[in-house]
Design a protein around this motif. Structure first.
Motif, PDB file in Angstrom:
ATOM      1  N   ALA A 106      -8.628 -20.417 -32.762  1.00  0.00           N
ATOM      2  CA  ALA A 106      -8.142 -21.533 -31.939  1.00  0.00           C
ATOM      3  C   ALA A 106      -9.061 -22.744 -32.007  1.00  0.00           C
ATOM      4  O   ALA A 106      -8.616 -23.871 -31.818  1.00  0.00           O
ATOM      5  N   ILE A 107     -10.335 -22.508 -32.280  1.00  0.00           N
ATOM      6  CA  ILE A 107     -11.308 -23.605 -32.242  1.00  0.00           C
ATOM      7  C   ILE A 107     -11.692 -23.994 -33.668  1.00  0.00           C
ATOM      8  O   ILE A 107     -12.022 -23.129 -34.481  1.00  0.00           O
ATOM      9  N   ASN A 108     -11.653 -25.294 -33.947  1.00  0.00           N
ATOM     10  CA  ASN A 108     -11.818 -25.740 -35.333  1.00  0.00           C
ATOM     11  C   ASN A 108     -13.222 -26.199 -35.701  1.00  0.00           C
ATOM     12  O   ASN A 108     -13.485 -26.541 -36.853  1.00  0.00           O
ATOM     13  N   ASN A 109     -14.113 -26.282 -34.723  1.00  0.00           N
ATOM     14  CA  ASN A 109     -15.454 -26.792 -35.010  1.00  0.00           C
ATOM     15  C   ASN A 109     -16.414 -26.180 -33.992  1.00  0.00           C
ATOM     16  O   ASN A 109     -16.084 -26.108 -32.800  1.00  0.00           O
ATOM     17  N   MET A 160     -16.952 -27.717 -30.534  1.00  0.00           N
ATOM     18  CA  MET A 160     -15.925 -27.664 -29.505  1.00  0.00           C
ATOM     19  C   MET A 160     -15.766 -26.266 -28.908  1.00  0.00           C
ATOM     20  O   MET A 160     -15.063 -26.079 -27.925  1.00  0.00           O
ATOM     21  N   ASN A 217      -9.962 -35.077 -35.423  1.00  0.00           N
ATOM     22  CA  ASN A 217      -9.689 -33.869 -34.638  1.00  0.00           C
ATOM     23  C   ASN A 217     -10.510 -32.667 -35.075  1.00  0.00           C
ATOM     24  O   ASN A 217     -10.680 -31.714 -34.317  1.00  0.00           O
ATOM     25  N   SER A 238      -8.521 -26.199 -30.159  1.00  0.00           N
ATOM     26  CA  SER A 238      -9.115 -27.486 -30.516  1.00  0.00           C
ATOM     27  C   SER A 238      -8.060 -28.557 -30.735  1.00  0.00           C
ATOM     28  O   SER A 238      -7.003 -28.291 -31.302  1.00  0.00           O
ATOM     29  N   GLY A 239      -8.373 -29.763 -30.327  1.00  0.00           N
ATOM     30  CA  GLY A 239      -7.503 -30.898 -30.605  1.00  0.00           C
ATOM     31  C   GLY A 239      -7.435 -31.862 -29.437  1.00  0.00           C
ATOM     32  O   GLY A 239      -7.568 -31.461 -28.272  1.00  0.00           O
ATOM     33  N   TYR A 240      -7.247 -33.137 -29.781  1.00  0.00           N
ATOM     34  CA  TYR A 240      -7.101 -34.159 -28.743  1.00  0.00           C
ATOM     35  C   TYR A 240      -5.674 -34.170 -28.209  1.00  0.00           C
ATOM     36  O   TYR A 240      -4.719 -33.924 -28.944  1.00  0.00           O
TER      37      TYR A 240
END
Lengths: 336, 242
Positions: free
Chosen positions: A113-116, A119, B131, B152-154
């Protein structure tokens, strides 16, 4: 004038340059995935990250820290609990993953779910069953505390905390959690030798497990359905929840096997307490479905001795130096 | 970087000896630059039909009433064009519009003097590269409440409030539209024909936006989806030049 400008530029870039001793890519490892250009490691930022990591101030009622579910002695996971628990003893829906070699990880969480990495901390800080806080309130709280004013000033040259700085500092600490000195690594460097049981385990590992748990990180960082039956109380479809693509149904992140001796229980829902149960799963409990990993479609047959040999090899992935590294320990005493 | 911080760094690097000379040179550069520059102001004004939109005020809407508690959205990658060619591009162009903060509704650009343009282009939302690039500051700081935490994401666009048209007990609606990954990329490009004026006022018709939703059947969206993409496109059509 121009020359002066260039000199400034060089001096400023040098002062922000990464300290090479904080992050060393082990020999023969791939290049890290994390983009250090936006967040070059410095001693004071790593230190700020470490203090934040161990501080229960991150949670709404100051009871739960990152380390609550990621303790160093268990290679930064939550042992003995199938599903990790957070604030007010709330039980989550998944087994907390071990924090190892995160600089090489492309996505985070069992479902990606988390890309970095930056975050990632937002999720547990906000989750109602974990820290039940929000980043805005947390930053406001940090800005009222003298210790953090000092630490932010040391790290960023400005005592005011922001969401960006807080998250980047946590990343800095997490990036330093490199485990690369297990017996396996020393054998590869020809400093030690495997026992005959470990040699046999390694041979079987390469035959049956290596495609997904690829050396030297012992994961490809991809997602796979490893044939677990669905827990009808959790109904967790993994990667599908994020992509909504049916071909991702029941796929979960392939975890690293480094330090696996310390990181029990196993699987996304912590259903197996022992490695022997994991062996039994792969040899006789695979549930067939459309998205099952192609490597598992053909039955894996292992004798009980062979299973024991694979486990003996897996234990050579334990890195005691990593688990007891003082640089990664709780800095509580230093600041109290 | 503020002047103060800049001076602090210079001070540390060089010692006080050269400070006066450096400050003098910087000021001189600033003065020289400002003579050849022109300030352009872009203002985003939210309206509900013909009324200015005010948060927590009640408006008549369809066969009922509506009230807004939150309206926030991202505008990014602003470009001025002439004859379809870019003549000015704002660097690091990310702006969070917030109906509760008047300062967030005006953006000022310094462009070369005498520069003419016929078109203003911008993105409604945040691009996929941003993003996936980790923690950011300023308007992109996650403390601004426009970043999803469980995934994750705006959030490109956020509108919340209450309406008698909603079918839930609390009569609430909540739309958090965003998503950057194929096939749920919600980012929209907006292009408006403009005149080369020093102030450009962009009208955001919130009534038209609400008409794209069907509050009685859907009163919330909070994750990337094809519906979020569809609505984002329709909302991008509600921006016009006043």
């Amino acid at each position: 004038m121009k020359v002066l400008k260039y000199i400034f530029f060089i001096v400023i870039s040098l002062s922000f340059a990464q300290h090479d001793d904080l992050f060393i890519t082990p020999k023969n490892w791939p290049k890290p995935v994390y983009n250090f250009t936006n967040n070059a490691l410095t001693k004071s930022k790593v230190e700020l990250g470490r203090v934040l990591f161990y501080d229960p101030i991150l949670s709404k009622d100051n009871t739960i820290s990152c380390a609550s579910c990621h303790s160093p002695f268990s290679a930064f996971t939550h042992i003995d609990h199938a599903l990790s628990h957070g604030i007010h003893d709330s039980i989550g829906a998944r087994n907390s993953p071990a924090l190892i070699n995160l600089a090489w990880q492309k996505t985070f969480m069992w479902d990606g779910a988390i890309n970095n990495l930056d975050m990632q901390a937002l999720a547990p800080i906000t989750h109602k069953a974990e820290m039940a806080n929000d980043i805005k309130s947390l930053v406001q709280k940090l800005n009222t505390i003298k210790l953090y004013k000092h630490l932010f000033k040391d790290a960023f040259g400005d005592s005011i905390a922001t969401g960006e700085k807080t998250l980047k500092a946590i990343s800095q600490f997490l990036l330093t959690l490199i485990s690369s000195n297990a017996k396996y690594d020393r054998v590869m460097k020809k400093q030690e030798i495997f026992t005959s049981q470990e040699i046999n385990g390694y041979r079987l590992f390469q035959k049956h497990c290596n495609t997904c748990h690829k050396e030297p990180l012992f994961t490809t960082n991809d997602f796979a359905n490893n044939g677990l039956s669905i827990d009808t109380l959790l109904n967790d479809y993994g990667r599908f929840i994020i992509t909504k693509n049916p071909s991702d149904s029941l796929k979960f992140k392939i975890p690293t096997l480094r330090n696996i001796e310390f990181t029990f229980p196993y699987m996304h829902d912590g259903r197996f307490k022992k490695l022997s149960q994991v062996m039994t799963h792969y040899t006789s409990q695979i549930q067939s479905s459309k998205t099952l990993a192609s490597e598992l479609k053909q039955k894996i047959t292992l004798t009980s001795n062979e299973k024991v040999d694979i486990i003996a090899f897996l234990i050579t992935l334990s890195d005691r130096e990593f688990v007891f590294d003082k640089r990664f320990a709780d800095p509580y005493i230093k600041y109290n | 970087m503020t002047n103060y911080k800049f001076i602090q760094i210079i001070k540390q690097l060089l010692g006080k000896k050269y400070l006066a000379a450096v400050v003098f040179l910087c000021l001189q550069c600033a003065v020289l630059n400002s003579q050849n520059k022109n300030e352009i102001k872009v203002v985003f004004q939210p309206f509900f039909g013909s009324y200015p939109l005010i948060l927590d005020s009640t408006y008549v809407f369809e066969n009922g009433q509506i009230e807004f508690s939150t309206l926030k959205f991202y505008i990014s990658n602003l470009q001025f064009l002439k004859n379809e060619k870019i003549v000015f591009k704002e660097s690091n162009s990310f702006h969070l519009f917030d109906a509760s903060n008047i300062k967030s509704q005006n953006f000022t650009f310094t462009i070369p003097k005498g520069l003419l343009f016929t078109e203003l282009n911008f993105n409604f939302g945040i691009d996929s590269l941003t993003n996936t690039s980790g923690a950011m500051g300023g308007d992109l700081d996650p403390t601004k409440g426009m970043y999803w935490t469980w995934q994750s994401g705006y959030v490109n666009f956020k509108i919340e409030g209450t309406s008698s048209l909603c079918n839930n007990k609390r009569k609430e609606f909540q739309f958090h539209l965003g998503g950057y990954q194929f096939p749920f990329s919600a980012l929209q490009k907006i292009s408006l024909d403009v005149e080369s004026k020093n102030t450009l006022v962009i009208y955001v018709d919130v009534k038209k936006i609400m008409e794209t939703f069907n509050l009685s059947s859907i009163d919330h969206i909070m994750s990337p989806s094809s519906e979020a993409v569809r609505l984002s496109y329709l909302i991008s059509q509600c921006f016009s030049l006043k």
